[in-house]
Scaffold this motif. Structure first.
Motif, short mmCIF file in Angstrom:
data_model
loop_
_atom_site.label_atom_id
_atom_site.label_comp_id
_atom_site.label_asym_id
_atom_site.label_seq_id
_atom_site.Cartn_x
_atom_site.Cartn_y
_atom_site.Cartn_z
N GLY A 149 -3.02 15.99 10.65
CA GLY A 149 -2.02 16.07 9.57
C GLY A 149 -2.67 16.46 8.26
N SER A 150 -1.91 16.41 7.18
CA SER A 150 -2.40 16.80 5.86
C SER A 150 -3.15 15.64 5.22
CB SER A 150 -1.23 17.22 4.96
OG SER A 150 -0.54 16.07 4.48
N TRP A 151 -3.70 15.89 4.03
CA TRP A 151 -4.43 14.86 3.31
C TRP A 151 -3.54 13.68 2.97
CZ3 TRP A 151 -2.73 13.38 -1.48
CH2 TRP A 151 -1.88 14.25 -2.16
N ARG A 152 -2.23 13.92 2.84
CA ARG A 152 -1.33 12.81 2.50
C ARG A 152 -1.28 11.76 3.61
NH1 ARG A 152 1.73 14.21 -2.06
NH2 ARG A 152 1.66 16.43 -2.60
N LEU A 153 -1.54 12.18 4.84
CA LEU A 153 -1.51 11.24 5.95
C LEU A 153 -2.63 10.21 5.84
CD1 LEU A 153 -0.05 10.58 8.59
CD2 LEU A 153 -1.63 12.10 9.79
N VAL A 154 -3.72 10.58 5.20
CA VAL A 154 -4.82 9.62 4.98
C VAL A 154 -4.32 8.42 4.19
CG1 VAL A 154 -7.05 9.28 3.84
CG2 VAL A 154 -6.61 11.38 5.12
N PHE A 155 -3.52 8.68 3.17
CA PHE A 155 -3.04 7.58 2.32
C PHE A 155 -1.92 6.79 2.99
CE2 PHE A 155 -5.28 10.37 -0.54
CZ PHE A 155 -6.02 9.47 -1.28
N VAL A 156 -1.17 7.44 3.88
CA VAL A 156 -0.21 6.69 4.68
C VAL A 156 -0.96 5.71 5.59
CG1 VAL A 156 1.54 6.86 6.50
CG2 VAL A 156 1.52 8.52 4.62
#
Length: 394
Positions: A149-156
Motif C-alpha cells: 500500500g501507500s505510505w499512509r498505510l504505515v500510519f494506519v
C-alpha cells in the motif's frame, strides 16, 4: 509484554515510514527537507513528552497517563494517515511523538515502582533492547507495508497498534504508584526534584554518556543507507539485511547484559559498552583514512558499534534510574529527553556538508562516541560506583 510494546511502538513511529519519503514528497508536492523535518518533529515530540510526562506521572500516577497517551497516539497516527498537507502532517508528527513519549517514560517508571536492583536491571534491559532495536528494524517493517500500500498505510498500522496497546493497558497494567507514594507538593515539588537531580554531577554525566551514545546510533541510522546503497552498491533489500544483522548485535549484547546484571558491576558493563563503541569507530575511521573502504570492514565496524550500544544503553538506563530512585518518573523523563534531543541533533549531521559518505558518517558517529567516553571519565566516573544496587559485586 505490554510495557515492551509501549517501548517499541514510538521508536517504530520514528522512521517506519522512511522508505516512503520519496512518495510523500510527491504526494504533498513538497521538498525533501520538509519531509525530513517530520522525523525531527517526532524526535522532538518524544523528548518533550518524556521530559514533561515523567515528572507529571510522579505526582498523578501512571495508569491514566498511559491510557491517555496510547489513545492520543492512535488518533494522531490517523491524522498523519489522512493529512491533506505537509504542514498538518509535520504538526501531527510532533504531537504523535509527545503522546508516544508517555509509553516509553512511564513504562520505565512502572518497572522502577515494582522492582529494584538486579531484578529491575533485567527488566529495564529488556525494555532498553526493544527500544534501541525498534528504530533499526522499523524501516524494514515499513518497506514490507509499502509493498502492499501507500505510505499512509504505515500510519494506519501504527494507529491500530496504539489501539491494541490501549486495550492491553486497560486489561493488564494496574496502577503501580499508589497515592501515598506520589510526590507531595504536586507538580512543582516534582519539578524541583528533577532540577536537583540534574545538578548532580553523576546524573548529568550518565545522561550524557547515554545521550551521546544514542546520538551515535541515530547518526548511523540516517547515514548508513547512503553508505551501503550509494557507496557499496547494495540494493534496498540487501541493505535491510545488513541493518537487521546489526540489530541482532544489539539484541545479543543486551542478552549478555541481562545475564551478567547482578553478578558484574553495572559501571563495569557500562565502561565495556562505551569502550567497544569507541574501538569500533576508531578502527573504522583509521581504515577509511588509509584508503581501506570495503563493504565487509565497514559492516564489521558498525556491527561493533551496535553491539557496544547493547551494553551501554541498559547499563546507563539502570544506573540513572537508580540514582533518581526518589523520583523515578522524573529520572525516566530526563532519560528520554537526553536520548531524543541529542538524537534529533545528530541525525542530519552525516550529510550536513553535502553528500553522505562512509567517512562523513564515520566521523560524526566517532565524535558522538568520543563525547560519550569523555562524559564517562570526567563526570560519570564509573569507579565511584554511582547507581549500583545494594550488595552488588565488588
Amino acid at each position: 509484554m505490554v510495557l515492551g510494546g509501549l517501548s517499541a511502538v514510538s521508536p517504530f513511529a520514528i522512521d517506519m515510514y522512511a522508505p516512503g519519503f520519496p512518495e510523500i514528497v510527491t504526494s504533498f508536492g513538497t521538498s525533501k527537507t520538509a519531509v525530513q523535518l517530520s522525523l525531527t518533529a517526532c524526535l522532538v515530540g518524544l523528548a518533550v513528552g518524556q521530559v514533561v510526562l515523567g515528572p507529571v506521572s510522579d505526582a498523578t500516577g501512571r495508569r491514566r497517563l498511559l491510557l491517555a497517551g496510547s489513545g492520543l497516539f492512535s488518533v494522531l497516527s490517523l491524522v498523519c494517515a489522512v493529512a491533506p498537507s505537509i504542514a498538518v502532517f509535520d504538526a501531527a508528527r510532533l504531537l504523535q511523538g509527545v503522546a508516544g513519549g508517555a509509553g516509553i517514560v512511564i513504562g520505565r517508571a512502572v518497572v522502577s515502582d515494582l522492582f529494584t536492583g538486579a531484578s529491575a536491571a533485567r527488566r529495564l534491559t529488556t525494555l532498553s533492547v526493544i527500544g534501541s532495536t525498534a528504530p533499526v528494524l522499523a524501516p524494514v517493517a515499513g518497506g514490507l507495508v509499502l509493498g502492499v500500500g501507500s505510505w499512509r498505510l504505515v500510519f494506519v498500522a501504527l494507529a491500530v497498534t496504539g489501539l491494541l496497546l490501549l486495550t492491553a493497558i486497560w486489561a493488564w497494567v494496574p496502577e503501580s504508584l499508589p497515592a501515598e507514594r506520589r510526590g507531595t507538593g504536586g507538580l512543582p515539588a516534582v519539578l524541583r526534584a528533577t532540577g536537583a537531580l540534574l545538578r548532580r554531577r553523576e546524573t548529568a554525566g550518565h545522561l550524557l554518556v547515554m545521550g551521546c551514545g544514542l546520538a551515535a546510533l541515530f547518526a548511523y541510522i540516517t547515514g548508513s543507507p547512503f553508505v551501503f546503497e550509494n557507496v557499496y552498491g547494495l540494493s534496498p533489500t540487501q541493505y535491510s539485511l545488513v541493518f537487521a544483522t546489526n540489530a541482532v548485535g544489539t539484541v545479543l549484547a543486551g542478552a549478555v547484559f541481562g545475564r551478567l546484571a547482578g553478578r558484574v558491576r553495572l559501571n563495569l558493563l557500562l565502561t565495556v559498552g562505551v569502550a567497544v563503541t569507541v574501538v569500533a569507530l576508531v578502527t573504522l575511521v583509521t581504515l577509511l583514512t588509509v584508503g581501506i573502504s570495503t563493504f565487509l570492514t565497514t559492516w564489521a565496524c558498525l556491527f561493533g558499534l551496535t553491539s557496544g550500544f547493547g551494553l551501554l544503553l541498559p547499563a546507563s538506563t539502570t544506573i540513572i534510574l537508580a540514582i533518581g530512585s526518589d523520583a523515578p518518573g522524573a529520572a525516566s523523563g530526563m532519560l528520554g529527553g537526553a536520548q531524543f534531543i541529542l538524537g534529533a541533533a545528530a541525525a542530519p549531521l552525516p550529510g550536513v556538508l553535502g553528500d553522505t559518505t562512509a567517512m562523513s558518517t564515520a566521523v560524526v558517529v566517532l565524535g558522538c562516541v568520543l563525547l560519550s567516553a569523555t562524559a564517562l571519565l570526567t563526570l560519570a566516573r564509573p569507579w565511584e560506583g554511582h547507581g549500583e544496587p545494594a550488595g552488588s559485586p565488588e
